[in-house]
Every structure is written in C-alpha cells, then in structure tokens.
Design an enzyme around this catalytic site. Sequence first.
Site, short mmCIF file in Angstrom:
data_model
loop_
_atom_site.label_atom_id
_atom_site.label_comp_id
_atom_site.label_asym_id
_atom_site.label_seq_id
_atom_site.Cartn_x
_atom_site.Cartn_y
_atom_site.Cartn_z
N ASP A 67 0.81 -1.21 0.00
CA ASP A 67 0.00 0.00 0.00
C ASP A 67 0.85 1.27 0.00
OD1 ASP A 67 0.98 -0.36 2.56
OD2 ASP A 67 -0.96 -0.74 3.48
N ASN A 136 -7.36 -2.87 14.35
CA ASN A 136 -8.74 -3.15 13.94
C ASN A 136 -8.84 -4.34 12.98
OD1 ASN A 136 -7.69 -2.15 11.60
ND2 ASN A 136 -9.07 -0.40 11.40
N HIS A 138 -7.01 -4.73 10.17
CA HIS A 138 -6.73 -4.49 8.75
C HIS A 138 -5.44 -5.15 8.30
CE1 HIS A 138 -4.64 -0.34 9.59
NE2 HIS A 138 -3.72 -1.24 9.33
C1 GLP Z 1 -0.30 0.33 8.58
C2 GLP Z 1 -0.04 -0.51 7.34
C3 GLP Z 1 -0.26 -1.98 7.59
C4 GLP Z 1 0.39 -2.39 8.90
C5 GLP Z 1 -0.26 -1.65 10.03
C6 GLP Z 1 0.26 -2.03 11.41
O1 GLP Z 1 -1.58 0.83 8.68
N1 GLP Z 1 -0.82 -0.10 6.21
O2 GLP Z 1 0.25 -2.73 6.49
O3 GLP Z 1 0.28 -3.77 9.08
O4 GLP Z 1 -0.02 -0.27 9.82
O5 GLP Z 1 1.36 -1.26 11.73
P1 GLP Z 1 2.36 -1.54 12.92
O6 GLP Z 1 3.22 -2.67 12.48
O7 GLP Z 1 3.13 -0.26 13.05
O8 GLP Z 1 1.55 -1.86 14.10
#
Ligand code: GLP
Length: 241
Positions: A67, A136, A138
């Site tokens: 992304d 959440n 995602h």
């Molecule tokens: C972002 C990215 C995701 C990632 C998520 C969790 O929103 N788009 O791909 O998995 O954050 O991030 P973190 O690893 O900092 O908790």
Amino acid sequence: MRIIRAKDYDKLSKKAASIIASQVILNPESVLGLATGSTPIGTYRELVRMYNEGIISFKDIITFNLDEYYGLDKGDKQSYSYFMYDKLFNYIDISKNNINIPNGKTDDIQRECHGYENKIKKSGGIDLQLLGIGKNGHIGFNEPDLKFEALTHLVKLDKETIDSNSRFFSSIEEVPKMAISMGIKTIMHSKKIILLASGEEKGKVIYEMIYGKITPKLPASVLQLHPDVTVIVDKEAGYML
Ligand code: GLP
C-alpha cells in the site's frame, strides 16, 4: 494456519527474516510482497544483515508493496516508498526496476490500480507476502467493511488507523485520509503468507483473526481460508493464544 511463538520482538524478526531468506535462496527470482509499519522493521534489519554477510542476494528479486498513502509523493519522508528505501532497499542489491509501490501521486486512480494488478499478474504472482496487522484487523489498508474489497483500490482510512498512524507524523492533521491498497483477493492469491504481530495491543485481534468468525469486519480473518499462512507472534501478541 501455522503459529510460531517467538520469545520477543528480536526473535520474531529473526524468524521472519529466516523464512524470507530461505524463499530467496530457494528461488532467487522470487516475487516478494512487502509491508510497512513498525512491526517489519526488525525483519528488514535482519535481511540487510544477511545480505551484508553474503547469505542472500536480491539481484533478481521483484517486490510489490501492499500500500501507499494517497496524495504523498514517493520522496515524501512520510510515504511508504521512502520507508521502504530507508529500511531496506537502500542497503541491498535489488534493481530499482524490480521495486513496485503504488504511486500515491497518481492523477488516474483506476489506471494506477489496474496497472498494479496487471504488473503482479505479469510477474507470475506473489510467492511470499509479508503482512502486519492493524489493531482493527486491517491487512495492507483493507479496513473493516461490510464486504471484502477484492483488488487494488483507493481506501478511505478509518479514524482508528489515522489515530494510530499519527505517531509517525508531527500532527494528526498531516496523516493522509486515503490510501491505495492491494485488495483481499490480491493478498489471498499470494502463494505463501507470513503475518507478524508484536506487542500486547495486538493480542486480542490476533486471537480473533485465528479463532473468530471470518468476516470483512475483521479483514485479516479471511486468512483462515488461505492454505499457507504462518503467523509469527511475540510473547505479548500471543498472550491469548
Ligand atoms: C499500517 C499498514 C499496515 C500495517 C499496520 C500495522 O496501517 N498499512 O500494512 O500492518 O499499519 O502497523 P504496525 O506494524 O506499526 O503496528
């Protein structure tokens, strides 16, 4: 799903990097799907170490990132493109032409999204996809919804995601409200998937992802249907398992 419990974040990163390294050794022309966020940073650090020690080469590796923020230029320090160069690409022998990240500055979203899907297809599909997970549920930027969005698309980010990601920006107003993300089908078509989770705040979502109902309200739950998923958690993220 295969669940690997690591003692701490460092061990989690080493295990994830070892799996990616074996993929690269077994097939030096692999197509890797890569993720951003704080969780994979240690994995990228380990991969750079293995590259420096001559254990792996990325010369013929192709990558596709999950992304990118919509509206941010690739040179912007907050962009995922900048992140990837800063954490991995600048330190390994990958060819710039083999790096694919959605263009957040596109003036034609449809063309960008179709083009991204076609490029993945043309490259033969993703051999190994690395994922993190949002609080959440995602994956990529596929936010909780009433349906699974299949292909690469423009996403309106959840308030929770904007809040959570504001830690990387100087103010919450600066966090982009939209992003371009691979879809659930794009991710599910990867031959293998590794999902990483670290810290207690991910414990509940990890439990629900593995044992809960498969629902677009918790996008990562769809991974229960994939034949080759490895979830690597540290002690804190695995506390409910
Ligand atoms: C972002 C990215 C995701 C990632 C998520 C969790 O929103 N788009 O791909 O998995 O954050 O991030 P973190 O690893 O900092 O908790």
